[in-house]
Design an enzyme around this catalytic site. Structure first.
Site, mmCIF file in Angstrom:
data_model
loop_
_atom_site.group_PDB
_atom_site.id
_atom_site.type_symbol
_atom_site.label_atom_id
_atom_site.label_comp_id
_atom_site.label_asym_id
_atom_site.label_seq_id
_atom_site.Cartn_x
_atom_site.Cartn_y
_atom_site.Cartn_z
ATOM 1 C CG ASP A 28 -2.075 0.929 1.114
ATOM 2 O OD1 ASP A 28 -2.289 1.484 0.027
ATOM 3 O OD2 ASP A 28 -2.782 1.122 2.121
ATOM 4 C CG ASN A 76 -7.095 -2.545 -6.507
ATOM 5 O OD1 ASN A 76 -6.161 -3.308 -6.284
ATOM 6 N ND2 ASN A 76 -7.475 -1.630 -5.607
HETATM 7 C C1 FPP Z 1 -1.725 0.138 -3.439
HETATM 8 O O1 FPP Z 1 -1.300 1.465 -3.468
HETATM 9 C C2 FPP Z 1 -1.243 -0.600 -4.581
HETATM 10 C C3 FPP Z 1 -2.013 -1.220 -5.525
HETATM 11 C C4 FPP Z 1 -3.473 -1.167 -5.546
HETATM 12 C C5 FPP Z 1 -1.445 -1.930 -6.644
HETATM 13 C C6 FPP Z 1 -0.165 -2.658 -6.351
HETATM 14 C C7 FPP Z 1 0.573 -2.714 -7.587
HETATM 15 C C8 FPP Z 1 1.916 -2.662 -7.715
HETATM 16 C C9 FPP Z 1 2.869 -2.656 -6.598
HETATM 17 C C10 FPP Z 1 2.484 -2.660 -9.040
HETATM 18 C C11 FPP Z 1 1.981 -3.865 -9.792
HETATM 19 C C12 FPP Z 1 3.012 -4.521 -10.495
HETATM 20 C C13 FPP Z 1 3.476 -5.723 -10.227
HETATM 21 C C14 FPP Z 1 4.596 -6.175 -11.037
HETATM 22 C C15 FPP Z 1 2.972 -6.566 -9.129
HETATM 23 P P1 FPP Z 1 -2.399 2.596 -3.565
HETATM 24 O O2 FPP Z 1 -2.506 3.002 -4.996
HETATM 25 O O3 FPP Z 1 -3.677 2.130 -2.963
HETATM 26 O O4 FPP Z 1 -1.736 3.718 -2.721
HETATM 27 P P2 FPP Z 1 -2.490 4.873 -1.912
HETATM 28 O O5 FPP Z 1 -3.263 4.200 -0.811
HETATM 29 O O6 FPP Z 1 -1.372 5.707 -1.402
HETATM 30 O O7 FPP Z 1 -3.366 5.584 -2.888
#
Ligand code: FPP
Length: 243
Positions: A28, A76
């Site tokens: 996250d 998502n």
């Molecule tokens: C959460 O951060 C992250 C996700 C929903 C997606 C996770 C994806 C990756 C790490 C990249 C994917 C690629 C691979 C190769 C696995 P958020 O966007 O919810 O962060 P925030 O809470 O700060 O908005």
């Protein structure tokens, strides 16, 4: 690709043993990380994908046999199309690298979740990655949760049991029909970015998992943060409801 180069680093912690076979990550904070840099959210996911490579490599270095990452939840899809498209292209890029490097990394890849929602290209590559790495089952396993939800996992398991004619089910039946039936439940779940909840991740499997929360945003997570989480895990006494 997996970030694994033998003897690259000196782990600060004990090497993981049978008490710590399986670590799961809620990655996250990509969006907040990007915002802090004055950049669009997509930039945070690109950085997050690099951190994912580095951290999974380090976990392998210190002997953690099974890793599960929450790469894309059933919720998502609600995000703006640009952001979903970026995550999809990072996922595809990673899968293609992993296919290329399968025999160097020696990791079995398994996708958990309902993959039928993904593009045909991504599904084909997911199936291919699983097929070319199935032989590494006894070395390391990387479960990637994609279009995954803990509630959906349980419903899917119960529906499979109903389809096979079950009239009533046991806990073992449900465990055996979850997307994760091939692995023990996570010993430790690490969530970054100062949120303290499971967000529909591995709900059934987390019943006795140890939880570790850090304020660090996912793209900033370092090997030392993993050392701290592992040390914290080893300092705990797991009682599973006993004394
Ligand atoms: C959460 O951060 C992250 C996700 C929903 C997606 C996770 C994806 C990756 C790490 C990249 C994917 C690629 C691979 C190769 C696995 P958020 O966007 O919810 O962060 P925030 O809470 O700060 O908005």
């Amino acid at each position: 690709m997996f970030g694994f180069k033998p003897k690259r680093r000196k782990p600060q912690t004990v090497i993981a043993d049978d008490r710590l076979r399986h670590v799961a990550f809620i990655m996250d904070g990509n969006g907040r990380w990007a915002k802090k840099q004055g950049m669009p959210r997509e930039y945070g996911h690109k950085a997050g994908a690099e951190t994912f490579r580095r951290i999974t490599g380090y976990c392998k270095d210190i002997g953690i046999k099974i890793i599960t990452v929450y790469a894309f939840s059933t919720e998502n899809w609600k995000r703006p199309k640009n952001e979903v498209d970026t995550i999809m292209s990072l996922l595809l890029m990673y899968i293609e690298e992993a296919i290329r490097d399968a025999d160097i990394n020696r990791i079995r890849f398994i996708f958990i979740g309902n993959r039928s929602f993904f593009s045909r290209t991504i599904q084909t590559q997911m199936n291919k990655l699983e097929a070319v790495t199935v032989k590494y089952n006894n070395d390391y396993i990387l479960n990637m949760a994609i279009n995954y939800g803990g509630r959906d996992d349980i419903v899917h398991a119960v529906n499979s049991l109903i389809a096979s004619g079950a009239k009533s089910v046991t806990e073992d039946d449900i465990s055996a029909n979850l997307y994760t039936s091939h692995t023990p439940p996570p010993d430790l779940i690490i969530r970054t970015a100062n949120e303290r909840r499971l967000s529909n991740f591995l709900l059934w499997q987390a019943a006795y998992s140890e939880l570790y929360f850090t304020d660090t945003l996912w793209p900033d997570l370092t090997d030392r943060d993993i050392d701290k989480a592992v040390a914290d895990f080893y300092a705990r006494k797991r009682r599973y409801g006993g004394i």
